[in-house]
Design a protein around this motif. Structure first.
Motif, short mmCIF file in Angstrom:
data_model
loop_
_atom_site.label_atom_id
_atom_site.label_comp_id
_atom_site.label_asym_id
_atom_site.label_seq_id
_atom_site.Cartn_x
_atom_site.Cartn_y
_atom_site.Cartn_z
N PHE A 185 58.98 35.62 58.21
CA PHE A 185 58.59 35.92 56.84
C PHE A 185 59.73 36.60 56.10
CE2 PHE A 185 57.14 39.28 59.67
CZ PHE A 185 57.59 40.44 59.07
N LYS A 186 59.59 36.66 54.77
CA LYS A 186 60.59 37.30 53.91
C LYS A 186 60.02 38.60 53.34
CE LYS A 186 63.32 33.38 52.54
NZ LYS A 186 64.33 33.02 51.59
N VAL A 187 60.92 39.56 53.23
CA VAL A 187 60.59 40.86 52.62
C VAL A 187 61.72 41.19 51.66
CG1 VAL A 187 60.25 43.31 53.05
CG2 VAL A 187 59.32 41.63 54.65
N ALA A 188 61.38 41.55 50.43
CA ALA A 188 62.40 41.93 49.45
C ALA A 188 63.14 43.17 49.93
CB ALA A 188 61.73 42.21 48.10
N PRO A 189 64.44 43.25 49.68
CA PRO A 189 65.22 44.40 50.15
C PRO A 189 64.64 45.75 49.74
CG PRO A 189 66.67 42.72 49.24
CD PRO A 189 65.26 42.27 48.96
N GLU A 190 64.06 45.83 48.57
CA GLU A 190 63.50 47.11 48.12
C GLU A 190 62.20 47.48 48.84
OE1 GLU A 190 62.16 43.91 45.20
OE2 GLU A 190 64.07 44.46 46.11
N ARG A 191 61.65 46.57 49.65
CA ARG A 191 60.41 46.85 50.38
C ARG A 191 60.61 47.04 51.88
NH1 ARG A 191 55.20 44.14 48.31
NH2 ARG A 191 54.48 46.17 48.99
N VAL A 192 61.86 46.95 52.34
CA VAL A 192 62.14 47.06 53.77
C VAL A 192 61.71 48.42 54.32
CG1 VAL A 192 64.00 47.19 55.49
CG2 VAL A 192 63.93 45.32 53.83
N GLU A 193 62.01 49.48 53.59
CA GLU A 193 61.62 50.81 54.04
C GLU A 193 60.11 50.91 54.21
OE1 GLU A 193 62.21 55.16 52.25
OE2 GLU A 193 64.07 53.98 52.32
N ARG B 123 64.86 41.74 62.78
CA ARG B 123 65.44 41.56 61.44
C ARG B 123 66.46 40.43 61.52
NH1 ARG B 123 67.35 46.36 57.42
NH2 ARG B 123 67.28 45.08 55.55
N LEU B 124 66.31 39.46 60.62
CA LEU B 124 67.20 38.30 60.56
C LEU B 124 68.02 38.37 59.27
CD1 LEU B 124 64.49 35.67 61.54
CD2 LEU B 124 66.24 36.64 63.05
N PRO B 125 69.06 37.56 59.15
CA PRO B 125 69.82 37.51 57.89
C PRO B 125 68.96 36.97 56.74
CG PRO B 125 71.04 36.44 59.68
CD PRO B 125 69.65 36.72 60.19
N GLY B 126 69.38 37.27 55.52
CA GLY B 126 68.75 36.68 54.34
C GLY B 126 67.37 37.21 54.03
N ASP B 127 67.12 38.49 54.25
CA ASP B 127 65.83 39.11 53.93
C ASP B 127 64.67 38.54 54.75
OD1 ASP B 127 67.17 40.63 51.98
OD2 ASP B 127 66.79 39.11 50.44
N GLU B 128 64.99 37.92 55.88
CA GLU B 128 63.94 37.36 56.73
C GLU B 128 63.73 38.22 57.97
OE1 GLU B 128 64.23 33.22 57.65
OE2 GLU B 128 64.30 32.64 55.55
N ASP C 221 56.63 39.22 51.33
CA ASP C 221 56.73 38.44 50.10
C ASP C 221 56.39 36.97 50.32
OD1 ASP C 221 57.52 40.55 48.40
OD2 ASP C 221 59.56 40.41 49.17
N ALA C 222 56.83 36.40 51.44
CA ALA C 222 56.60 34.98 51.67
C ALA C 222 56.58 34.67 53.15
CB ALA C 222 57.69 34.15 50.99
N LEU C 223 55.66 33.82 53.55
CA LEU C 223 55.62 33.31 54.91
C LEU C 223 56.60 32.14 55.00
CD1 LEU C 223 54.26 33.29 57.72
CD2 LEU C 223 52.61 31.67 56.77
N VAL C 224 57.49 32.18 55.98
CA VAL C 224 58.45 31.10 56.18
C VAL C 224 57.91 30.11 57.21
CG1 VAL C 224 60.80 30.53 56.96
CG2 VAL C 224 60.39 32.58 55.56
#
Length: 116
Positions: free
Chosen positions: A31-39, A66-71, A105-108
């Motif tokens: 899944f994706k998480v916006a950088p400002e929501r990682v914390e 944690r993967l590259p690209g906010d994934e 934010d989004a399911l990959v």
């Protein structure tokens, strides 16, 4: 307990020997998480794991990668496919689980397999 090894984060659940069962089901959710929501994601993770331990029969452990690209990749071990299906049907039924899910934010992708 929370362990970090080589960039992997592991929350302990049941004893590691329980993961050696031939019938263990593994859930792989990317899944994706916006950088400002990682914390927020990391802050709510222990609550989600505790919620699973309290409410989900057959939950063994979860590892967050944690993967590259906010994934991110969540690797969750279940005693059986039936336990995983029952958990999936419950969805974010508890505030501690919902708080973690809400940071996504989004399911990959989502896959299911058996531990070899």
């Amino acid at each position: 307990m929370h362990l970090a090894v080589g960039g992997l984060q592991r929350e302990t659940g049941a004893a590691p020997t329980s993961l050696r069962s031939e019938m263990t089901t593994v859930e792989l959710t990317r899944f994706k998480v916006a950088p400002e929501r990682v914390e927020e994601l990391l802050r709510t993770r222990p609550g989600m794991v505790a919620g699973f331990e309290a409410d989900r029969a057959g939950f063994l452990q979860a590892t967050l990668v944690r993967l590259p690209g906010d994934e991110w990749l969540d690797i969750v071990h279940w005693r059986s496919a039936e336990d995983f299906a029952a958990s999936r049907a419950k969805g974010p039924n508890r505030p501690d689980i919902k708080a973690f899910f809400d940071t996504i934010d989004a399911l990959v992708s989502s896959e299911e397999g058996t531990l070899a």
